[in-house]
Structure formats: structure tokens, C-alpha cells
Motif scaffolding. Sequence first.
Motif, mmCIF file in Angstrom:
data_model
loop_
_atom_site.group_PDB
_atom_site.id
_atom_site.type_symbol
_atom_site.label_atom_id
_atom_site.label_comp_id
_atom_site.label_asym_id
_atom_site.label_seq_id
_atom_site.Cartn_x
_atom_site.Cartn_y
_atom_site.Cartn_z
ATOM 1 N N MET A 1 41.456 41.623 29.638
ATOM 2 C CA MET A 1 40.179 41.892 30.314
ATOM 3 C C MET A 1 40.286 41.645 31.818
ATOM 4 N N TYR A 2 39.738 42.560 32.588
ATOM 5 C CA TYR A 2 39.677 42.418 34.053
ATOM 6 C C TYR A 2 38.219 42.551 34.485
ATOM 7 N N PRO A 3 37.423 41.486 34.327
ATOM 8 C CA PRO A 3 36.019 41.545 34.735
ATOM 9 C C PRO A 3 35.889 41.420 36.249
ATOM 10 N N SER A 4 34.667 41.411 36.752
ATOM 11 C CA SER A 4 34.355 41.116 38.159
ATOM 12 C C SER A 4 35.190 41.954 39.120
ATOM 13 N N SER A 5 35.305 43.241 38.847
ATOM 14 C CA SER A 5 36.050 44.188 39.690
ATOM 15 C C SER A 5 37.510 43.775 39.881
ATOM 16 N N GLY A 6 38.080 43.119 38.866
ATOM 17 C CA GLY A 6 39.467 42.649 38.960
ATOM 18 C C GLY A 6 40.485 43.769 39.147
ATOM 19 N N LEU A 7 40.105 45.002 38.822
ATOM 20 C CA LEU A 7 41.023 46.141 39.054
ATOM 21 C C LEU A 7 40.522 47.020 40.201
ATOM 22 N N GLY A 8 39.508 46.549 40.937
ATOM 23 C CA GLY A 8 38.970 47.324 42.072
ATOM 24 C C GLY A 8 37.596 47.899 41.756
ATOM 25 N N GLY A 9 37.122 48.750 42.655
ATOM 26 C CA GLY A 9 35.807 49.384 42.498
ATOM 27 C C GLY A 9 35.825 50.384 41.342
ATOM 28 N N GLU A 10 34.635 50.831 40.953
ATOM 29 C CA GLU A 10 34.548 51.676 39.745
ATOM 30 C C GLU A 10 35.307 52.993 39.910
ATOM 31 N N ARG A 11 35.226 53.588 41.097
ATOM 32 C CA ARG A 11 35.932 54.860 41.309
ATOM 33 C C ARG A 11 37.446 54.668 41.146
ATOM 34 N N GLU A 12 37.934 53.577 41.751
ATOM 35 C CA GLU A 12 39.370 53.270 41.693
ATOM 36 C C GLU A 12 39.825 53.075 40.236
ATOM 37 N N VAL A 13 39.007 52.386 39.454
ATOM 38 C CA VAL A 13 39.385 52.118 38.063
ATOM 39 C C VAL A 13 39.402 53.433 37.266
#
Length: 329
Positions: free
Chosen positions: A65-77
Motif C-alpha cells: 500500500m502507498y497511501p498519502s500520495s506515496g506514489l505521487g499525484g493522481e495523474r502520475e499514478v
Amino acid sequence: MTFMKLGALSLAVCMGMGMTATTALASTEVKLGYALAPTSHYGVAADKLKDVVEAETNGEFTFSMYPSSGLGGEREVIEGLQLGTVEATIVSSGTLANFVPETGVFDIPFLFRDLGHARRVLDGPIGQEILTKFTDQGLVALAWGEQGFRHVTNNRNQIAEPKDMAGMKLRTMENPVHIEAFETLGAAPTPMAWPEVISALQQGTIDGQENPLSVITSAKLYEVQKYLTLTGHVYSPAMILVSKIFWDGLSDDQKAAFAKGAKEASTAMRAFVSDVETKGVEQLKAAGMEVGTLTPEARAEFQKALAPAYAHYAETYGQPLIDAIIATQ
Ligand code: PAF
């Protein structure tokens, strides 16, 4: 090197070694990224998806799990899903219209009467047909989720009528329908990815933002915002998405497990939102926010002021579709 670039690099290496993209990414690790805290409606949904998939597949998949934008903004993900470097995400409708323009119809202000109306439209033929359009974009939309109705928070003033928003620097999602609505109302919409919002509010580069109670409570926006106006100006759906590259590597039984997990995750998310829609205002008052609400007359004023935007939405999405959404019982 970022996490996503590393993923893309390993994909390139595997392909260089003669493996196909599908083989390389028929992963049993499911990286699931989302913007909010584990205790939010997204966290509840992510945990439900994991539990159901694990139970249905006898633990064939490991969720990270990568909560709290741990993988970046929504577009990036979402772009990570397209590349196959991220397997799954739960996102708002913020940037979805940039991938599948048809989703923008649900972002029209004051379109839905209440949560029940929105859920029936999303679960009915109109919402389900839009889900199918994601495959052309390298994405598989498993289910609609939900955030609730969006409200305005800011540090400048309470909002009772459209003129109270004049010139207000309001962070919006990178969503063309929302941006047009706030421009039409005379505010100064500032589209921005979510990970930048709290610091922009702290620094005062924006006056406010708009989000549902589920987000205002879970992201503790009461720490950086004084006024909350219950504008309920737009319903905010969410979506459970997986990478098509990942999906294509699954067996039919595994796909069924993910579909079941997403359905149950959506139900859990909606139950969480129903609860926060009832209790959230009291929590925010107790946390020190000054809470106002739009009278029915003020709501009608906002709708009147939005007339030019409504005309444009009708051109973009077609009045028959908008009417069919409104007519759904
Ligand atoms: O405002 C947004 O960008 C979204 O509602 C959020 C907070 C990222 C949740 O998806």
C-alpha cells in the motif's frame, strides 16, 4: 531515480532479455497507490480490495500500500498504471476526464440530487458504459467508488452568494468542468495536484480549496482552513482502477477475484462516506471551523450564475445525456 522510472527500466530490461511485457509484469505484487490516509474512505476501500483478493486467491497476491500520495499525484499514478509500473489505484474524478473525456459529465455542478441518485446513475447503464471506455487507455476500471459532495473551504470569508467568491484563489482539481464552473462564478480557480495543496494553503498562495467532508476530515484541512461552506456544488465520484498490462496477465479466476474485491471495496467506501456525511460537520465544528450552508435560494442563485457554463456542458456532453442523468430515479 524515481520508483516509476525504476519500474519502467526493469520493464525495458526484461523486454531486452526476450520476455514479453505481459510475462514481465504478470506480477503477484500489487502496488496500490492512493492520495489519502489509511484511515480515510480510500484506505478502507484499499484494505477491503486486498482482503477479498487474498481470500479469493488463497494469498496468490501480495499488496503493497502507498497511501498519502506515496506514489505521487493522481495523474502520475494513473500514468504509472498505463506504463505497468503500478498495478492499482483508487482515485477521484479529478484527472479522469483527461484520460476518458466522457467521465466529465458527472463533474457538472448541481447535477445530482443526493448520494442515492448519484449511486444509481453510476451503477446503471450510463455509469457502467463509461467504465468500459478505460481499456482503450491502458486502464481497467473495475468499479465506481465515491467521495461525497464537494464543499468549499477557505481562509477569506464565508460564502452566502456567488459574489462572495469573487477573485477567490481556489485550488481545484485538474478538471476542466470544475475549472470552467469556478471561472464562470468569478472565482480564480487554480488547478493543482493534491500533494501540493496543504503547503499552498499554509503559505497563503491560495485562499481555499474544495473537497467532500470525507477529505476535509481525513486530510485535517481544519488545521489550515477557517471557513467551511456546505456548498455541495458537485458530487465527487471515485474509481478503482488497475493497469491493463497487469490485468492481461491474470487468469479468469484472478480477474473475478479482483472484480469481486473492487465491488466490495466500493460498497465499503460508500458506507464510510454515508457515515462521514452525517457526522463530519459536527467533527469539523468541534475542530474549530466556522461552518455555513447555502440556503435553497442561494443554491438557485449559483445555478443561475452558472448558466453559460451549463450551455457549454450541454454542447460537450449532449443535453439528452444530461437529461437522462437528471431523470434517473
Ligand atoms: O481534491 C482532490 O484532488 C481529490 O479529491 C483528492 C483529495 C486527491 C482525493 O482523491
